[in-house]
Scaffold this active site. Sequence first.
Site, mmCIF file in Angstrom:
data_model
loop_
_atom_site.group_PDB
_atom_site.id
_atom_site.type_symbol
_atom_site.label_atom_id
_atom_site.label_comp_id
_atom_site.label_asym_id
_atom_site.label_seq_id
_atom_site.Cartn_x
_atom_site.Cartn_y
_atom_site.Cartn_z
ATOM 1 N N LYS A 183 0.842 -1.211 0.000
ATOM 2 C CA LYS A 183 0.000 0.000 0.000
ATOM 3 C C LYS A 183 0.874 1.257 0.000
ATOM 4 O O LYS A 183 0.616 2.211 -0.736
ATOM 5 C CB LYS A 183 -0.925 -0.010 1.227
ATOM 6 C CG LYS A 183 -2.060 -1.023 1.099
ATOM 7 C CD LYS A 183 -2.785 -1.288 2.420
ATOM 8 C CE LYS A 183 -3.738 -2.472 2.253
ATOM 9 N NZ LYS A 183 -4.360 -2.923 3.508
ATOM 10 N N GLN A 195 -4.400 -1.783 9.965
ATOM 11 C CA GLN A 195 -4.256 -3.095 9.326
ATOM 12 C C GLN A 195 -4.732 -4.205 10.269
ATOM 13 O O GLN A 195 -4.312 -4.275 11.416
ATOM 14 C CB GLN A 195 -2.783 -3.309 8.923
ATOM 15 C CG GLN A 195 -2.523 -4.586 8.171
ATOM 16 C CD GLN A 195 -3.205 -4.619 6.787
ATOM 17 O OE1 GLN A 195 -3.166 -3.643 6.038
ATOM 18 N NE2 GLN A 195 -3.830 -5.739 6.460
ATOM 19 N N ASP A 198 -11.064 2.510 4.644
ATOM 20 C CA ASP A 198 -11.363 1.077 4.538
ATOM 21 C C ASP A 198 -12.871 0.834 4.502
ATOM 22 O O ASP A 198 -13.318 -0.265 4.163
ATOM 23 C CB ASP A 198 -10.775 0.323 5.737
ATOM 24 C CG ASP A 198 -9.492 -0.420 5.390
ATOM 25 O OD1 ASP A 198 -9.278 -0.704 4.191
ATOM 26 O OD2 ASP A 198 -8.729 -0.735 6.313
#
Length: 296
Positions: free
Chosen positions: A52, A96, A119
């Site tokens: 990412k 994460q 997200d």
Amino acid sequence: MKILDGKKVSNDIKNEIAEVVSQMKENGEKVPHLAAVLVGNDGASLTYVGSKVRSCKRIGFESTLIHLPSETTEAALLKEVEALNNNDAIDGYIVQLPLPKHIDEEKVLMAVHPDKDVDGFHPTNFGKMALDMESFIPATPYGIMELLRRYDVDTQGKHTVVIGRSHIVGRPISILMSQKGKAANSTVTLTHSRTKDLEVFTKDADIIVSALGVPDFLKGDMVKEGVVIIDVGITRVPDDTKEKGYYITGDVDFAQVSPKASYITPVPGGVGPMTIAMLLKNTLLARERHNNRKNA
Ligand code: NAD
């Protein structure tokens, strides 16, 4: 059989975003800034976060990686999240997953400000998505929708069978594909581990989205001719003959299913790269919405 090439499409999307960013730079505007919080040293998480951050660099975003030790307390992580919420330079960020067992994931995800939740995991965004309102759509289902749109796959009135009901893939994609719009208007059946006679559904399906995480689960005799296959599964199978000690495989027995399919996503190179591209897209949207709020 046509391959739904997520690698190619994700590159197209990244190039499109890079162009917008270079225009922003030319206009002297602030470029999008994505932050990622990683707790501990889980191998797959390190790979995902690294990828990412590299993608951000490639398209001209700013990025910040906050790497915390695995013994970080829940309170300390929540403080970090609060700081990111209040940091005006950061447009969007991700925490994460998975987090270490001593940290309550739900509590942490609830603490992420919905305006920075690229997200799309916060209930505010999930609720807005379900109501067809402006939100951040979770990157994996968003990527699947974009792949279907760009290949002009006909979904209208088709029977879509989703396997797996997770909050990040199965459930949101079942909602999105049943809504109005392109790559949608589908009649959706959401199946899961308690579904009886799964094959009855998969054999009837025009489109199958498989997100359960069991290698080679979907076999050739479980699908009909012409089916569209979206394989979300990513499993690392140990293999000493490989340099990394494993290989990556999906939920679909590609050798058996692909000859019957009209379209199919490979693993790797299908849904995986699309997920990163759509996270970047969400970050760009976060930047633009940030600007709009300031100018309102
Ligand atoms: P999960 O692991 O949280 O849950 C699995 C789901 O599969 C559950 O809802 C369960 O009910 C269902 N299931 C299990 N066994 C089943 C069976 N025999 N029949 C029918 N349903 C069954 O799901 P997840 O987090 O969505 O992950 C699923 C897979 O997708 C994993 O391999 C994961 O690594 C992968 N994944 C890939 C991406 C990507 O970017 N490509 C993103 C997220 C997840």
